[in-house]
Design a protein around this motif. Structure first.
Motif, short mmCIF file in Angstrom:
data_model
loop_
_atom_site.label_atom_id
_atom_site.label_comp_id
_atom_site.label_asym_id
_atom_site.label_seq_id
_atom_site.Cartn_x
_atom_site.Cartn_y
_atom_site.Cartn_z
N PRO A 375 0.82 -1.21 0.00
CA PRO A 375 0.00 0.00 0.00
C PRO A 375 0.85 1.27 0.00
N ALA A 376 1.96 1.24 0.72
CA ALA A 376 2.84 2.41 0.76
C ALA A 376 3.42 2.70 -0.62
N TYR A 377 3.81 1.64 -1.36
CA TYR A 377 4.37 1.83 -2.70
C TYR A 377 3.31 2.40 -3.64
N SER A 378 2.11 1.84 -3.62
CA SER A 378 1.07 2.34 -4.53
C SER A 378 0.68 3.77 -4.18
N SER A 379 0.67 4.11 -2.87
CA SER A 379 0.37 5.49 -2.48
C SER A 379 1.43 6.45 -2.97
N ALA A 380 2.69 6.01 -2.92
CA ALA A 380 3.79 6.86 -3.41
C ALA A 380 3.65 7.13 -4.91
N ILE A 381 3.21 6.11 -5.66
CA ILE A 381 2.99 6.29 -7.09
C ILE A 381 1.91 7.34 -7.34
N VAL A 382 0.80 7.24 -6.60
CA VAL A 382 -0.30 8.19 -6.77
C VAL A 382 0.15 9.59 -6.40
N ARG A 383 0.87 9.72 -5.26
CA ARG A 383 1.33 11.05 -4.85
C ARG A 383 2.27 11.64 -5.89
N ARG A 384 3.16 10.82 -6.45
CA ARG A 384 4.07 11.32 -7.47
C ARG A 384 3.31 11.75 -8.73
N PHE A 385 2.29 10.97 -9.08
CA PHE A 385 1.52 11.28 -10.28
C PHE A 385 0.82 12.63 -10.15
N PHE A 386 0.27 12.92 -8.96
CA PHE A 386 -0.49 14.15 -8.76
C PHE A 386 0.34 15.26 -8.11
N ASP A 387 1.64 15.14 -8.14
CA ASP A 387 2.52 16.14 -7.54
C ASP A 387 2.51 17.41 -8.38
N ALA A 388 1.88 18.45 -7.84
CA ALA A 388 1.76 19.71 -8.59
C ALA A 388 2.89 20.67 -8.27
N ARG A 389 3.83 20.26 -7.41
CA ARG A 389 4.89 21.18 -6.99
C ARG A 389 6.28 20.73 -7.39
N GLY A 390 6.40 19.60 -8.04
CA GLY A 390 7.70 19.09 -8.46
C GLY A 390 8.29 19.89 -9.60
N PRO A 391 9.57 19.69 -9.89
CA PRO A 391 10.25 20.48 -10.93
C PRO A 391 9.70 20.25 -12.34
N LEU A 392 9.04 19.10 -12.55
CA LEU A 392 8.50 18.82 -13.88
C LEU A 392 7.03 19.23 -14.03
N ALA A 393 6.40 19.64 -12.94
CA ALA A 393 4.97 19.94 -12.98
C ALA A 393 4.58 20.94 -14.07
N PRO A 394 5.34 22.02 -14.28
CA PRO A 394 4.93 22.98 -15.32
C PRO A 394 5.08 22.44 -16.75
N TYR A 395 5.80 21.34 -16.91
CA TYR A 395 6.14 20.87 -18.25
C TYR A 395 5.58 19.49 -18.58
N SER A 396 4.85 18.88 -17.65
CA SER A 396 4.35 17.52 -17.89
C SER A 396 2.84 17.50 -17.78
N ASP A 397 2.24 16.54 -18.46
CA ASP A 397 0.79 16.40 -18.45
C ASP A 397 0.45 15.00 -18.95
N VAL A 398 -0.85 14.66 -18.88
CA VAL A 398 -1.33 13.41 -19.44
C VAL A 398 -2.12 13.75 -20.70
N PRO A 399 -1.61 13.40 -21.88
CA PRO A 399 -2.35 13.69 -23.11
C PRO A 399 -3.72 13.02 -23.09
N ARG A 400 -4.66 13.63 -23.76
CA ARG A 400 -6.03 13.14 -23.72
C ARG A 400 -6.11 11.67 -24.16
N ALA A 401 -5.32 11.28 -25.14
CA ALA A 401 -5.38 9.90 -25.65
C ALA A 401 -5.06 8.88 -24.56
N TYR A 402 -4.32 9.31 -23.52
CA TYR A 402 -3.86 8.36 -22.50
C TYR A 402 -4.51 8.57 -21.13
N VAL A 403 -5.51 9.46 -21.03
CA VAL A 403 -6.14 9.74 -19.74
C VAL A 403 -6.73 8.47 -19.14
#
Length: 458
Positions: A375-403
């Motif tokens: 559970p800790a590993y899966s939670s870390a994945i989710v937190r990383r996915f939704f991290d809006a403050r990381g250095p890549l946040a302004p430059y990364s996204d999920v394209p509509r085709a892959y949502v």
């Protein structure tokens, strides 16, 4: 208009107002209780807070359950993706997976009359007026056909298509809700893609075609089963399938670890085989859509949110795996992410940061060794996915085709984490990746290889 139909609250104004009233009601309750919290003992303060959280969670679940459609779908997603969500809310939201408030027996019967031409008691040899599952688009009844087959009959809620349209038109409110639930994502892409898929989901003819695509492909598979559709008893608002019994996800959690590991392996194989071999993704991975049987056998249900992929869609994903996992060519890995649209081309960040940020999502296949997904590993994945403050946040996204793909990826990690599932995920993936075609690595893999040979007529 019946009370049951009114409960769906179809208009944009009424559905938005219902959510606003819910927020005010919950907020007001906390304000009213604040003096009691202030002067209570430490022990009593904890009890009061727990009571408030439980009542608030129950109200949110009840409100979203009665509203159905887009908002209920978001509640379902939150219930299995967010391990960090307070347990009271997760427990309440999990009811939305298959125990939402149902429509009345008379209303369900009226849909059968409209769609199949007569009351269900005459269309079927036997009909159970009480649904055994109720979710965001429709509810499911048991029945026996005139020729003696046991079936599951999914009946769509009247007015649900209009309710979904109303939600999607309430773009401002919906994006605020999605932004709060899924921080760090482009809400426009997520809302647009989810909306398009949900509008497809209310068309049971389309869902029947998708379900049959999976059912035909997996016919005879040793551990994967998809029920076939009875086309003669299915329409745009009624979907009749073979009835399958099995254990629920909650029941699976009480089985021994070996059985949980086998079930996890089968789910993993289904998700990635469907993507890389069938080029189709079932985008609704919540636990209510699985039935479990001993020995790793799993039945997969509900194909309303199916996404088909082209070779062009899959090419950069396959390249990313090959470059990161096998060739260790990190610049090429970055280029594949840019080609897919996950990373803005020329973003002013080091490639090492890109590998650190995106490489975590490949963590289960980076090493050729058994790995337990906790559970800790899966939670870390989710937190990383939704991290809006990381250095890549302004430059990364999920394209509509892959949502939709990312939705099921996160759901898969959450599910496997709940099971504390252990396997050599790398070896299993190598069996399925089309650029590897590795040998069977488990007993299930051996059985699957035999099934593939039979399908090919070898």
């Amino acid at each position: 208009m019946s009370a049951a139909t009114e409960a769906l609250r179809q208009s944009r104004v009424s559905r938005g107002a219902a959510l606003a009233r819910l927020a005010l009601r919950i907020g007001g309750r906390y304000v009213m209780r604040s003096p009691r919290l202030l002067f209570a003992s430490v022990e009593r303060r904890g009890e009061l807070r727990h009571d408030l959280a439980l009542r608030s969670a129950d109200e949110v679940a009840e409100e979203l359950g009665s509203m159905k459609g887009v908002l209920m779908k978001l509640g379902q997603m939150a219930s299995y993706i967010y391990d960090d969500m307070p347990q009271t809310f997760r427990a309440a939201m999990s009811r939305l997976q298959d125990k939402a408030p149902p429509m009345t027996a008379a209303l369900a019967s009226s849909v059968i009359v409209d769609e199949l031409g007569d009351v269900p008691e005459r269309v079927f040899a036997q009909w159970d007026p009480l649904p055994f599952a109720a979710a965001s688009i429709g509810q499911v009844h048991r029945a026996i056909t005139r020729d003696g087959r046991a079936v599951a009959v999914k009946v769509q809620y009247p007015g649900i298509a209009r309710s979904i349209t109303s939600d999607l038109r309430n773009v401002g409110l919906l994006r605020r809700i999605v932004g709060a639930a899924f921080p760090g994502l482009d809400t426009r892409s997520l809302v647009d893609e989810l909306g398009e898929r949900l509008q497809e989901e209310v068309d049971y003819v389309r869902e029947a075609d998708s379900q049959e695509l999976f059912a035909r492909y997996y016919d005879g598979h040793p551990v994967i089963r998809v029920p076939h559709v009875l086309a003669e008893l299915s329409t745009a608002r009624v979907l009749t399938s073979e009835l399958v019994s099995g254990a629920t996800f909650e029941e699976l959690l009480g089985w021994d670890q070996r059985e949980k590991d086998l079930a996890a392996e089968t789910i993993h194989r289904f998700v990635f085989r469907s993507l890389y071999r069938l080029h189709a993704f079932n985008g609704d991975p919540h636990p209510g859509n699985y039935l479990f049987h001993r020995g790793g056998r799993v039945t997969f249900l509900d194909f309303g949110l199916t996404k088909l992929f082209s070779e062009q869609d899959l090419a950069p994903l396959i390249d990313a795996v090959r470059f990161l996992v096998f060739e260790k060519d990190y610049e090429a890995f970055r280029a594949a992410l840019e080609q897919a649209g996950f990373l803005r081309a020329g973003a002013p960040v080091a490639t090492s940061v890109v590998v650190d940020r995106f490489g975590q999502f490949y963590g289960t296949v980076l090493q050729d060794a058994p790995m337990t997904i906790t559970p800790a590993y899966s939670s870390a994945i989710v937190r990383r996915f939704f991290d809006a403050r990381g250095p890549l946040a302004p430059y990364s996204d999920v394209p509509r085709a892959y949502v939709i793909m990312q939705r099921i990826n996160l759901g898969l990690y959450a599910l496997l984490g709940s099971l504390n599932a252990t396997a050599n995920w790398r070896r299993i993936a190598e069996e399925i990746w089309p650029f590897r075609n590795g040998p069977p690595s488990t007993p299930i893999g051996e059985a699957e290889a035999g099934w593939e040979r039979n399908r090919a007529g070898v």
